[in-house]
Scaffold this active site. Structure first.
Site, PDB file in Angstrom:
ATOM      1  N   VAL A   1       0.867  -1.176   0.000  1.00 35.93           N
ATOM      2  CA  VAL A   1       0.000   0.000   0.000  1.00 35.93           C
ATOM      3  C   VAL A   1       0.904   1.227   0.000  1.00 35.93           C
ATOM      4  O   VAL A   1       1.778   1.348   0.868  1.00 35.93           O
ATOM      5  CB  VAL A   1      -0.891  -0.006   1.265  1.00 35.93           C
ATOM      6  CG1 VAL A   1      -1.771   1.225   1.315  1.00 35.93           C
ATOM      7  CG2 VAL A   1      -1.711  -1.284   1.323  1.00 35.93           C
ATOM      8  N   CYS A   2       0.721   2.105  -0.953  1.00 34.53           N
ATOM      9  CA  CYS A   2       1.580   3.300  -1.023  1.00 34.53           C
ATOM     10  C   CYS A   2       1.416   4.123   0.242  1.00 34.53           C
ATOM     11  O   CYS A   2       0.310   4.548   0.599  1.00 34.53           O
ATOM     12  CB  CYS A   2       1.228   4.155  -2.231  1.00 34.53           C
ATOM     13  SG  CYS A   2       2.123   5.727  -2.217  1.00 34.53           S
ATOM     14  N   ILE A   3       2.532   4.377   0.900  1.00 31.49           N
ATOM     15  CA  ILE A   3       2.464   5.010   2.219  1.00 31.49           C
ATOM     16  C   ILE A   3       1.961   6.452   2.134  1.00 31.49           C
ATOM     17  O   ILE A   3       1.131   6.872   2.947  1.00 31.49           O
ATOM     18  CB  ILE A   3       3.831   4.902   2.946  1.00 31.49           C
ATOM     19  CG1 ILE A   3       3.730   5.421   4.378  1.00 31.49           C
ATOM     20  CG2 ILE A   3       4.943   5.611   2.187  1.00 31.49           C
ATOM     21  CD1 ILE A   3       4.912   5.026   5.249  1.00 31.49           C
TER      22      ILE A   3
END
Lengths: 130, 119
Positions: A76-78
């Site tokens: 998940v893109c931070i």
């Protein structure tokens, strides 16, 4: 064939359901999923605070189960996650927030993980919009 | 050899975070020294317009991120000519140098890359 699958819309978008069905078909056909990358509103699928009405399909829950069953790398893109309120324990502490809500089986990481996946894979299939 | 990405950026600059998030994909590729080019299409061409005033919308200046691209090694920008023309922008000054492509050239461009990412 090695695939990266990117999920760009929220869990109730039809495209996120299609992404899951596609991913299931990829494995059923004997292909490999290098990584599932959640970006933009797709990060909301990784929240464990979603509550879905009983007469509706819980696609986020189905994604989580699918990832666990197949031990998939689900990133998940931070940056996209933080700005949409999806935090793991480390980020919740860092920013003084009460709750960590990243569902089990997902990891927060950077966009570099998308590019890293693409370098290993042969196909990127993105699911966004409606 | 590293696999290449063509990023097609289709969102207007101030209609939410989508354009900035597309650009972040390019900056990340640059940070890892991976080959990536950007094609601006549809409302994405609006990102290239000069003299924007995002402060009036309490927004950050996205063109500053655009101008950082060469520092990240992202030097090849393309723009769909028909999307500029449709919006009456065929003669407009662009904030960055972008090669203007017709539809046939766009088809050719897409074929040259290992991956196409459209946001």
């Amino acid at each position: 064939m090695k695939f990266v699958i990117s999920v760009l819309s929220s869990s109730h978008a039809p495209s996120t359901r299609r992404a899951l069905r596609f991913a299931q078909a990829v494995l059923a056909a004997g292909h490999e999923i290098i990584r599932v990358f959640f970006y933009q509103d797709g990060v909301l699928t990784a929240s464990n605070n979603l509550v879905v009405a009983q007469d509706q399909q819980d696609i986020a829950q189905q994604w989580q189960a699918f990832i666990a069953e197949n031990e998939l790398d689900a990133v998940v893109c931070i940056a996209a996650a933080l700005r949409r309120g999806v935090l793991d324990q480390t980020e919740a502490q860092r920013y003084g927030r009460e709750a960590a809500n990243l569902a089990e089986g997902y990891q927060l990481s950077g966009l570099g993980q998308l590019h890293d996946g693409l370098q290993q894979a042969e196909r990127l299939i993105s699911f966004g919009g409606q | 050899m590293a696999k290449s990405v063509l990023l097609i950026s289709r969102q207007a600059p101030w209609a939410g975070i989508a354009a900035a998030e597309a650009l972040d994909i390019a900056l990340a590729a640059g940070a890892f020294d991976l080959p990536l080019s950007i094609l601006f299409m549809d409302d994405g061409v609006l990102q290239l317009l000069d003299q924007q005033q995002p402060l009036a919308l309490q927004q950050k200046d996205l063109s500053a991120n655009l101008q950082a691209l060469p520092m990240f090694g992202i030097e090849q920008l393309y723009v769909a000519q028909h999307c500029l023309t449709e919006r009456g922008l065929a003669e407009s000054t662009l904030v960055m140098t972008a090669e203007r492509l017709d539809d046939q050239q766009i088809q050719q461009l897409i074929r040259e890359y290992d991956y196409v990412v459209t946001l």
